[in-house]
Structures are given as structure tokens and as C-alpha cells.
Design an enzyme around this catalytic site. Sequence first.
Site, PDB file in Angstrom:
ATOM      1  N   HIS A   1       3.737  -4.653  -6.279  1.00  0.00           N
ATOM      2  CA  HIS A   1       3.160  -5.766  -5.517  1.00  0.00           C
ATOM      3  C   HIS A   1       4.237  -6.711  -5.017  1.00  0.00           C
ATOM      4  CE1 HIS A   1      -0.806  -4.862  -7.642  1.00  0.00           C
ATOM      5  NE2 HIS A   1      -0.814  -4.393  -6.429  1.00  0.00           N
TER       6      HIS A   1
ATOM      7  N   GLU B   1      -4.081  17.485   5.067  1.00  0.00           N
ATOM      8  CA  GLU B   1      -2.965  17.302   4.138  1.00  0.00           C
ATOM      9  C   GLU B   1      -2.886  18.413   3.089  1.00  0.00           C
ATOM     10  OE1 GLU B   1      -3.334  13.433   2.306  1.00  0.00           O
ATOM     11  OE2 GLU B   1      -5.476  13.636   2.020  1.00  0.00           O
TER      12      GLU B   1
ATOM     13  N   ASN C   1       2.624  13.181   3.808  1.00  0.00           N
ATOM     14  CA  ASN C   1       3.144  12.947   2.447  1.00  0.00           C
ATOM     15  C   ASN C   1       2.597  14.021   1.503  1.00  0.00           C
ATOM     16  OD1 ASN C   1       3.982  10.638   3.698  1.00  0.00           O
ATOM     17  ND2 ASN C   1       2.467   9.315   2.740  1.00  0.00           N
ATOM     18  N   ASP C   2       1.302  14.256   1.609  1.00  0.00           N
ATOM     19  CA  ASP C   2       0.717  15.284   0.758  1.00  0.00           C
ATOM     20  C   ASP C   2       0.934  16.685   1.320  1.00  0.00           C
ATOM     21  OD1 ASP C   2      -0.432  14.214  -1.617  1.00  0.00           O
ATOM     22  OD2 ASP C   2      -1.751  13.057  -0.323  1.00  0.00           O
TER      23      ASP C   2
ATOM     24  N   CYS D   1      -0.538  10.016   9.991  1.00  0.00           N
ATOM     25  CA  CYS D   1      -0.453   8.754   9.248  1.00  0.00           C
ATOM     26  C   CYS D   1       0.463   8.863   8.028  1.00  0.00           C
ATOM     27  CB  CYS D   1      -1.836   8.263   8.848  1.00  0.00           C
ATOM     28  SG  CYS D   1      -2.711   9.404   7.770  1.00  0.00           S
TER      29      CYS D   1
HETATM   30  C1  PEP Z   1      -0.395  11.322   3.228  1.00  0.00           C
HETATM   31  O1  PEP Z   1      -0.653  12.063   2.287  1.00  0.00           O
HETATM   32  O2  PEP Z   1       0.437  11.598   4.106  1.00  0.00           O
HETATM   33  C2  PEP Z   1      -1.075  10.030   3.388  1.00  0.00           C
HETATM   34  C3  PEP Z   1      -0.921   9.326   4.476  1.00  0.00           C
HETATM   35  O3  PEP Z   1      -1.851   9.581   2.391  1.00  0.00           O
HETATM   36  P1  PEP Z   1      -1.314   9.059   0.966  1.00  0.00           P
HETATM   37  O4  PEP Z   1       0.152   8.810   1.092  1.00  0.00           O
HETATM   38  O5  PEP Z   1      -2.099   7.833   0.687  1.00  0.00           O
HETATM   39  O6  PEP Z   1      -1.653  10.174   0.042  1.00  0.00           O
HETATM   40 MG    MG Z   2      -2.426  11.851   1.143  1.00  0.00          MG
END
Ligand code: PEP
Ligand code: MG
Length: 584
Positions: free
Chosen positions: A194, A435, A458-459, A506
Site C-alpha cells: 500500500h 490468460e 501476466n498470467d 491489460c
Molecule cells: C494479467 O494476468 O495479465 C492481468 C492483467 O491480471 P492480473 O495481473 O490481475 O492477474
Molecule cells: Mg491475470
Amino acid sequence: MKPTEQKEIILKGIPASSGICAGSAYIVDKEGVKVVKRYAVSDQDIKKEINRFKTAVKKVQNNLKEIIEDNLQSADIIETHIALLNDKEFYNKVAEIIEKKHVNAEWALKKVTIDLTAKFKSIEASYLKDRAEDITQISDKIMKSLTGIKTVNIKKIDKRVILVARDLSPAEVIQIQLEFIKGFITDKGGKTSHTGIVARNLQIPAVLGLKNAAEIINNEDIIIIDGNKGEVIVRPSAGTLAAYEEKKREYENIKAAASRKAKFPARTKDGLIIPVLGNIELSEEVVSVIDHGGSGIGLFRTEFEYISGSGFPTEARLFEKYKGIIELMSPEPVTIRTLDINGDKAFKFASSKEANPALGLRAVRYCLAKPDIFITQLRAILRASAFGNVKIMFPMIADKSEIIQAKELLYQTALSLEKENIDFKKDIEVGIMIEVPAAVITADALAEEADFFSIGTNDLIQYVFAADRSNSEVSHLFEPLHPAILRMIKHTCDVAEYKGINVAICGEMASDPLNLPILLGLGVKEFSMNPQSIPHIKEILRNISVEEAKNFTNEILRYTDITEINKAAQKKYEELNGKTYPAS
Ligand code: PEP
Ligand code: MG
């Protein structure tokens, strides 16, 4: 500013908030309460001891409430700390230990803090590791109140300095007066802590997790913070100082130029306007999206309300949060991602005992297994949708049946709201995150059920490479431009185009200017990222045409070697920006 004679030292930490600054160190808190003695409390004094603890907690609570009154911007985060003060596992446990073991409040507090933080840290989830820091921070405050240790009042610092601390709580960072404090560094903390979020909201350079900076640095030492790289240079030489002054000037020029144009659309050279939106986790971040020129929220991660409290949030609470964000952003869109719990974002309470949480009952799987929890969230989203432009997005879809089931629950929820005469947006768009590799491969089938795709790299990278995203031992496998990832993105975009649905990205990958020409060339239509990156990314988009991006990407897609791809991407970056990558 004069450099010192002593040899310079470079410390590496976690880049929590971007920007560069140099200045004189101001040590806020070097050690905290280090030695906690245990002593016995007699039967007749137990009540008094418990009351002493309760009074200390009350003091901290009142202090935090005052800070919220003075500064509403990060109220949510501080409220989390207030809630923790009353958390059963924490508050009651300390009182219980004092009573059962006949010990002093300081010792009981230390014991509970150690036990609780160890519990969180043992879970391989960065979100929870950072929540362990919340506990340490509030425990520290109570400890200081119990022992009467005076803390530096950050609000009263009226010299141009850089704060150096073992740890700083969000409540302390919020009190920073920007005209005096240039930046701050701490030994504790992580990217998703945070404290880091508040620093980014304040747009002040910060490096966290330095481990021993407070020990190494003395008051009034000259230090440089490079918040972009996560580096701190202690007692720099004259040459380093001059080089950094230059680097700072260059960075600020780039930032200022991008910020001046941030509110203007990202129109490519061939005239296409590319939507660039922000990713948020907290309502406090909406202002940052607007300030940085985001044309909406492409990913609202909704886990915070579930992770921060000591139980499931009520529909009323979720509704209020969502409504606030939607109204603030209206008429621009807010894409609310339904609960993506577990995996790297586990509950503090009721945490599951799965051997492989990232492959377990996570996100939409969890929601479908616990319809009551899911429906509470869906009701809150639908009710809030009456107040602006909302889209719904389901995370971690691996199979078409999951969208069908999730949509069925959404439909039932809508029906019941209709029966109750509660207003909601009837034509709400429902999309999914791409993802999981299975989702890429069956994108054509999924597109039949989804209004849009949003690629979560990311995933996706984690699952494609079988490399845990929170495990630094395998972080070398996180190569967003790897042919395996590029081909998956291309396939997803091609299918979306063919099926006539929008495709956004994203994941973190979208915020790196290096990747932009390739993502555009692959067919990504919309970009969503951390708010601070928006101006720069918009600027990059203005310097390229879609056609040029496509030609370049076709060339990239022929490479099979990641080194070659990275080299070509860097060359393109230089060509487009007239400088070497990275810009700072
Ligand atoms: C991702 O997985 O790319 C994503 C945007 O979601 P998070 O990072 O919240 O899993
Ligand atoms: Mg994700």
C-alpha cells in the site's frame, strides 16, 4: 549540493514509484522498537494490562482517523489499517495472550505479529506477503504507543530532503508535504504494498525493499533515488551526481512533454485513435487515470475489498465502491473484472490449502463453485452499472462452458433485480480475459459467447512457460516478446477480428514502450495499463502508423530467437524515439 569524499554505494530495491531525485537524507525511523522484553503480569494486573493495550490501539485508531479527515485521497488504504486494528485474529489474540500467559502487552503484541506475518509470508502470493506488511506497520504503531517512543511527524518536516526509513506506513506517506520531501526509500515493502500505491498516487520517486538502507545511510548523506530502476546511490561521486542531474532533467522533460499531451487522443500517424485506458485496484487510483489522460478503466481489479478485510464484503459495500468509481469515470468506460481470487491474490481469511494455487480454484472457477459470493458481486456491479458506462469481464476463462455458466448467473441476477424494480444497465457488455493457453487456442469458440477479449499477459506468460509469476527464481522466463507469446497474441487478435469483437491488452506488457509497435502490429485495438505509463504510451502511439507497425511485426514474427526480437524491438524504439531504450 556537494558530493562527499566517502566511496559511493549502490543499493538495489524495488522500483515502487517512478522518477529521479537527489538530495540530503533525513532518517525518519532507523530501528523501530527493537528489543521487546517479556515480564510477568500478576493476576490482579491482567485487566489493567489489557486496557493498556486497548488504549494504545485506540490512540493509533484516532490518529489514523484524523489523517483520513485531513486527506481523503487514500482513505481506503488507511481504513484497511483501521480495520486491521480491530481484526479478531489480531486484536483479540493479543488480549488472549496477555490473559492466558500473564505477560506484558508488548510481548503479546510481538508474538501475535510474528505468528500472523509468518502465516502470510509462507503463502506464495505476493499480495499476501504485502498484507503481512500492513500488520507489521500497524503493530509498529501500537508498539510505539505502548512504549512511548516518539515518532517523527512527517507533516512537520520543512526542509528539502529525502526520507529514509526502515518502513513507512501509507498513513505516514500521505502526510508528506510535496514542496519539501523529494522522495523516500524504505528497507521494507514491495511493489504491491500500500505504501507503494500511495507513493505512485503522489507521483513522488520511491524505492522500497532495500533491506538495509536505514542502517547504511546517515542523516544528511547525499543520496540519489532512481525510482525507475529501483536504485539508490549513497554518497555519490561528483561525476555520478552530475550524470544523474542530467538523467533527471531528461526524464522530466520526457514526462512533461508526454503529460502536456496526455489529455489528447493517441492518434497514430495514419489517423487511427487508439484507446489507452488505466488499470486500477482502488478507488483512489481513478483520479490518477484521469490525470494521466486515460480514456477509461480497462481493468478494475476487484480483489482488494476481499483481501483487505476480515470477511467477505457486503453487497452494499461493493455497490458503494463501484458506484463511486463509475460516477467519477463517467461517461468513460469502467471494465469491472469479477473476483480473481486465489492464485497470487489469496484471501487473508479462509485461505485455501491447495498444493498449486495458481492452477487451482482461482478466479471464475472459485466464483462458479461459490455462487453466493459471485452473485453478491454481480448484484453490486449491476446495481452500480446504472450510474455510468460499465463492462463486465470474467478472469481466467479456460473453457466456453465457464462463460456460459457465469453469464447464466449474471442473467439470473439481472432477473431478480428487475423483479425488485432495481435499475441497471440492460445492454452491459460482457467480455473475458484471455490468460490461459486453452483460451487462446479455442478463442473462436469463446468469441461466440464474449463481447470482447482482454489479454492478460501476466498470467498468460505464467501459464505458457509454466513459470510462477511470483517466483523470482524463474523470472528469466518472463519474456513478453517471446515468439510463443507473440504467436498467441496474434492468434487471439486474428480470431477477434474475424469474429468482429474488440481485443484489448491489460497485462504489464502493455505499459512497456518497447512492446508497443509489436502489439499494435499484432492487431491489439486497445491498451490498458498502470496510470503513470499512459502519457508515454500515448506518445509512442502518436509516432507510428498502424501500417508501419504491421510491417515491423511481420518481420518480428519470422524470428525464433528472443534475443533477436529484443534487439530488433530496441532498434525500433530508438528509431521512433530518437534515443536508446530505456528512456530513463
Ligand atoms: C494479467 O494476468 O495479465 C492481468 C492483467 O491480471 P492480473 O495481473 O490481475 O492477474
Ligand atoms: Mg491475470
